[in-house]
Design a protein around this motif. Sequence first.
Motif: not given
Length: 152
Positions: A109-116
Amino acid sequence: MSIETVLLAVGTEDEKRTEQLAKEAIAVAEPAGAEVVLTHVFTDEEFDGVRSKLGVNPESEGSTPDAVAERHTTMRALARALGDAGVAYSIRGAVGDHANEVVEAASAVGADRVVVGGRSRSPTGKAVFGSVAQDVILSAPCPVTFVREVAA
């Protein structure tokens, strides 16, 4: 660096942390006008169990990982919180290794940030049981925000 896409990794155990995860995703996405991609990764067993619990026929169109993720309670609660905050979102589901699938989804998805989300564990606990969050942090194609479980 602008943030256009935030991937929020959601696990089966995140039901208790839904509000906390939603707040963090909103805090990152809302000011940037970014879309949040809610991503739920199931193991094979979890997927079969949730699909069965939802009464979904494995042969139907509604049995895809995306469709099952959309119907999952935690995902619906997160979607509601994001919608109430005016944050655009989409929902993805995947079946496989949690960390690998999150990293693959972030790339896709071309994420600029991942939140986990994750729990605090001792170094020994991490060594013995592993840590999905740690694997994501080390392998993600972008910065990762870790949301630690707050003791109730």
